[in-house]
Design an enzyme around this catalytic site. Structure first.
Site, mmCIF file in Angstrom:
data_model
loop_
_atom_site.group_PDB
_atom_site.id
_atom_site.type_symbol
_atom_site.label_atom_id
_atom_site.label_comp_id
_atom_site.label_asym_id
_atom_site.label_seq_id
_atom_site.Cartn_x
_atom_site.Cartn_y
_atom_site.Cartn_z
ATOM 1 N N CYS A 1 1.899 -28.659 -42.470
ATOM 2 C CA CYS A 1 3.170 -29.072 -41.464
ATOM 3 C C CYS A 1 3.451 -28.370 -40.352
ATOM 4 O O CYS A 1 3.524 -29.033 -39.269
ATOM 5 C CB CYS A 1 4.426 -28.937 -42.330
ATOM 6 S SG CYS A 1 4.707 -27.026 -42.916
ATOM 7 N N HIS B 1 8.880 -25.321 -44.623
ATOM 8 C CA HIS B 1 8.350 -26.475 -44.099
ATOM 9 C C HIS B 1 8.970 -26.879 -42.861
ATOM 10 O O HIS B 1 10.190 -26.458 -42.434
ATOM 11 C CB HIS B 1 8.747 -27.626 -45.015
ATOM 12 C CG HIS B 1 7.854 -28.996 -44.823
ATOM 13 N ND1 HIS B 1 6.659 -29.122 -44.849
ATOM 14 C CD2 HIS B 1 8.634 -30.408 -44.673
ATOM 15 C CE1 HIS B 1 6.348 -30.537 -44.706
ATOM 16 N NE2 HIS B 1 7.457 -31.111 -44.464
ATOM 17 N N HIS C 1 6.578 -35.371 -40.272
ATOM 18 C CA HIS C 1 5.850 -34.436 -41.117
ATOM 19 C C HIS C 1 4.835 -34.539 -41.623
ATOM 20 O O HIS C 1 4.544 -35.570 -42.156
ATOM 21 C CB HIS C 1 7.088 -33.557 -41.627
ATOM 22 C CG HIS C 1 7.394 -34.295 -42.950
ATOM 23 N ND1 HIS C 1 7.280 -33.818 -44.248
ATOM 24 C CD2 HIS C 1 7.788 -35.707 -43.203
ATOM 25 C CE1 HIS C 1 8.016 -34.482 -45.102
ATOM 26 N NE2 HIS C 1 7.995 -35.771 -44.603
#
Length: 310
Positions: A211, A268, A280
């Site tokens: 990420c 994240h 993402h």
């Protein structure tokens, strides 16, 4: 002066002294006493000051705790990373002052002044609001030494509780015009080129992304060098904090799942693309993909956004 009057004056003086003493004791009880360091190889944190009470967790040697109260003989009431319980004082080394990592603290008062020293007369460093979460890096006779926005300051411990919550994404939300910028559209267009690229832990190239590797790669293309962690991208001072209601395409969005963050502020991150969606590198999805901020998981763990690329 007659004997009756004399007795009344003495009684009044004693009562006044008791009230003052009780007030001082009550005030002191509100402040943390200091911090403790576990000296045993392992020590049980008990639910009550008794060896027969339930064990809440096991603390390793050298673990540090906030000592909230020492009024029960042989026991300390402590806060260990947000868990309150009792430790046998026989196996805890006490200190009233020192630089020591004690976890995160949540502000319990409104518009609390953070001072340059552990003194109400010291200069003000900044102001924190109720619910702000910062790192506690020391204690000084009833004051917590904290790290906030890259600065060091002190807050009375009766205005802060040790918490299990992750660090806040602090800073005033930047005002933003309603119309999306051309730069934002450019960022989104570039990011979408990598839809379907596989998720690779530690990856930061078109061969595979995690990420923060993905958001770091996008930033680098637009001249912004970012660190390879979501927490550092969120709290490292890059760009400006953005309110969720003011999100524009190209803004970085962050999430914190406590089960995956290891106590960090973010677990994240991704890039907002408009229409309540973001792109993402998803470990669960196995690739770079688009998801909705309204999706239950992301709505629950959303912690903030920043306009990093301008």
């Amino acid at each position: 002066m007659n004997l009756s009057t004399s007795k009344m004056l003495v009684a009044t003086a004693v009562t006044g002294l008791l009230i003052c003493t009780m007030s001082a004791t009550a005030l002191a009880a509100e402040l943390s006493t200091g911090y403790g360091t576990v000296t045993a190889s392992a020590l049980k944190l008990r639910s009550e000051p008794s060896t027969s009470s339930a064990s809440l967790t096991l603390l390793p040697k050298a673990a540090t705790v906030v000592i909230e109260d020492d009024s029960v003989k042989g026991w300390y009431k402590v806060n260990y990373k947000g868990e309150v319980g009792y430790l046998s004082s026989e196996y805890v080394s006490f200190s009233a002052k020192g630089d020591v990592k004690l976890g995160n603290g949540i502000v319990t008062g409104d518009s609390v002044n953070i001072r340059s020293e552990a003194d109400t007369k010291a200069s003000r460093v900044t102001v924190l609001n109720k619910g702000d979460v910062v790192s506690i890096i020391g204690i000084d006779n009833g004051w917590y030494k904290i790290s906030v926005d890259g600065k060091t300051g002190y807050i009375r411990s009766d205005y802060m509780d040790v918490t299990k919550k992750a660090l806040s994404s602090r800073g005033p939300a930047a005002a933003a015009p309603a119309a999306a910028s051309s730069k934002g559209a450019e960022i989104v267009s570039f990011a979408k080129q990598y839809l379907g690229v596989p998720y690779v832990y530690g990856g930061a190239s078109p061969k595979g992304f995690d990420c923060s590797g993905f958001t770091m790669y996008i930033g680098k293309h637009f001249g912004v060098n970012l660190p390879h962690t979501a927490t550092s991208q969120m709290l490292g001072g890059y760009g400006a904090s953005i309110a969720k209601s003011a999100l524009q395409p190209g803004d970085y969005v962050f999430f914190c799942d406590p089960n995956r963050s290891n106590g960090k502020a973010a677990s994240h991150g991704g890039i907002y693309i408009g229409n309540n969606q973001f792109i993402h590198a998803s470990s669960g999805g196995g690739s770079v993909k688009i998801d909705s901020l309204s999706k239950a998981y992301y709505a629950k763990y959303y912690v903030g956004a920043r306009r990093i690329i301008k």
